[in-house]
Design an enzyme around this catalytic site. Structure first.
Site, short mmCIF file in Angstrom:
data_model
loop_
_atom_site.label_atom_id
_atom_site.label_comp_id
_atom_site.label_asym_id
_atom_site.label_seq_id
_atom_site.Cartn_x
_atom_site.Cartn_y
_atom_site.Cartn_z
N GLY A 149 0.81 -1.21 0.00
CA GLY A 149 0.00 0.00 0.00
C GLY A 149 0.85 1.26 0.00
N CYS A 150 0.19 2.39 -0.22
CA CYS A 150 0.91 3.66 -0.31
C CYS A 150 1.47 4.11 1.04
CB CYS A 150 0.02 4.73 -0.92
SG CYS A 150 -1.62 4.89 -0.15
N TYR A 151 0.63 4.22 2.05
CA TYR A 151 1.12 4.56 3.39
C TYR A 151 2.16 3.53 3.87
CZ TYR A 151 -2.37 8.25 4.47
OH TYR A 151 -3.11 9.41 4.51
N THR A 153 4.21 1.64 2.14
CA THR A 153 5.48 1.79 1.42
C THR A 153 6.30 2.92 2.02
OG1 THR A 153 4.58 0.91 -0.65
CG2 THR A 153 6.51 2.33 -0.82
N SER A 154 5.64 4.04 2.29
CA SER A 154 6.37 5.20 2.82
C SER A 154 6.81 4.98 4.26
CB SER A 154 5.51 6.46 2.73
OG SER A 154 4.46 6.44 3.68
#
Length: 341
Positions: A149-151, A153-154
């Site tokens: 997911g985006c969150y 990954t970061s």
């Protein structure tokens, strides 16, 4: 070699980003794009930027589509992807899912956070977590890829090497992330329309956000512990795309800026899509806009003995479409950066 790719759910923001990448990909051919709402319409009707591309949206007929593709990227809502993944896998198609349907290894955690039994728990064990910098070798032979997911990954990319090296404690971690509005999807919903978002920055889902167990799962793997509990505080930011995460961790005895830099260099020195900034600098969404890059900055606060890491990605690229294509490139033995640079 041309990989024939079908994009399921191609009329959303992630679908648009997938088409932007795939249409310039030298080794990919877009074989089908699906959308129930836009079936029968040329792609240029929904996305004028693709005027001239000979693509028409079709119904998500798995049987018809499977016969003409090698890979399927599922840009579908959470809970719907499994319905398509199962018959596609049975037809021998490699599936790259950018929803959250297969990211959690625990059916119990899935039920806790998604309020339903997983419809295919056996696939949770089969799926490979789609974060190339962490699972590249497993991705080379994966049939089902659960793209990170985006969150997550970061959050995972900047913390995993430090946890694995024992430079930070696995306890008491706080992740505060800000996301652009496209992270909510392409829909008309009051909290996400321009007058509500513009000139506004607010936290939401500060307890029990659905990305929390995914982040904890992968941090625990990196730390070599059975489970972790962190605070994850997402925010909605008044920008179209991008994620900026600030992560605060307790430094372990002996941790120095130099050691942090050495660990990052060892982990990501040869990675094309992770950029480590010099110590003391902080990452900026402006410099990862429409790229597949994760930019990481780090610092050590002697006043509180905290390691403070910042991390930026484009939520639609490294957080979704770019991640899927990077995983696909690895799976089919292509240049990992094809279509992404």
């Amino acid at each position: 070699m041309k990989v024939r790719v079908a994009v399921f759910g191609a009329s959303g923001y992630a679908g648009e980003e997938l088409l932007r990448i795939l249409l310039r990909h030298k080794n990919a051919e877009v074989a089908a794009i699906t959308s129930r709402k836009s079936a029968g319409e040329p792609v240029s009707t929904v996305f004028p930027r693709f005027t001239g591309a000979p693509l028409v949206f079709c119904e998500p007929d798995v049987e018809a589509i499977a016969s003409k593709c090698d890979a399927a990227i599922l840009a579908l809502p959470h809970g719907l992807a499994t319905e398509y993944a199962i018959p596609l896998l049975n037809a021998g198609i490699k599936v790259f899912d950018i929803s959250a349907d297969f990211r959690l290894r625990s059916p119990e955690k899935y039920k806790e956070y998604y309020k339903a039994d997983h419809p295919a728990p056996e696939l949770l064990r089969k799926a490979v977590y789609g974060l190339p910098e962490r699972y590249r070798e497993q991705l080379r032979t994966a049939d089902l890829v659960a793209c990170a997911g985006c969150y997550p990954t970061s959050s995972i990319l900047p913390t995993a090497p430090l946890l694995a090296a024992g430079l930070v404690s696995p306890k008491g971690i706080v992740v505060a992330s800000c996301s652009g509005v496209t992270g909510a999807g392409r829909k008309v919903d009051l909290p996400y329309i321009f007058p509500e978002c513009n000139e506004s920055l607010k936290a939401y889902g500060v307890v029990g956000h659905r990305h929390l167990p995914e982040i904890e799962q992968e941090m625990a793997v990196a730390a070599g512990v059975p489970e972790m509990a962190i605070n994850f505080i997402p925010h909605l930011a008044p920008m179209n795309r991008g994620i900026n995460s600030t992560i605060v961790m307790d430094a372990m005895p002996g941790t120095t800026l130099e050691k942090i830099g050495e660990v990052y260099a060892q982990a990501y020195g040869s990675e094309q899509f992770v950029r480590i900034l010099p110590p003391g600098r902080t990452s900026d969404t402006k410099y990862v806009f429409m790229t597949n890059t994760c930019e990481i900055g780090y610092n050590l606060d002697p006043h509180t003995n905290k390691v403070i890491v910042t991390s930026c990605i484009d939520n639609l690229t490294k957080g979704a479409a770019g991640q899927a294509v990077q995983c696909m490139n690895i799976r089919f033995g292509l240049d990992e950066a094809e279509g992404l640079l």
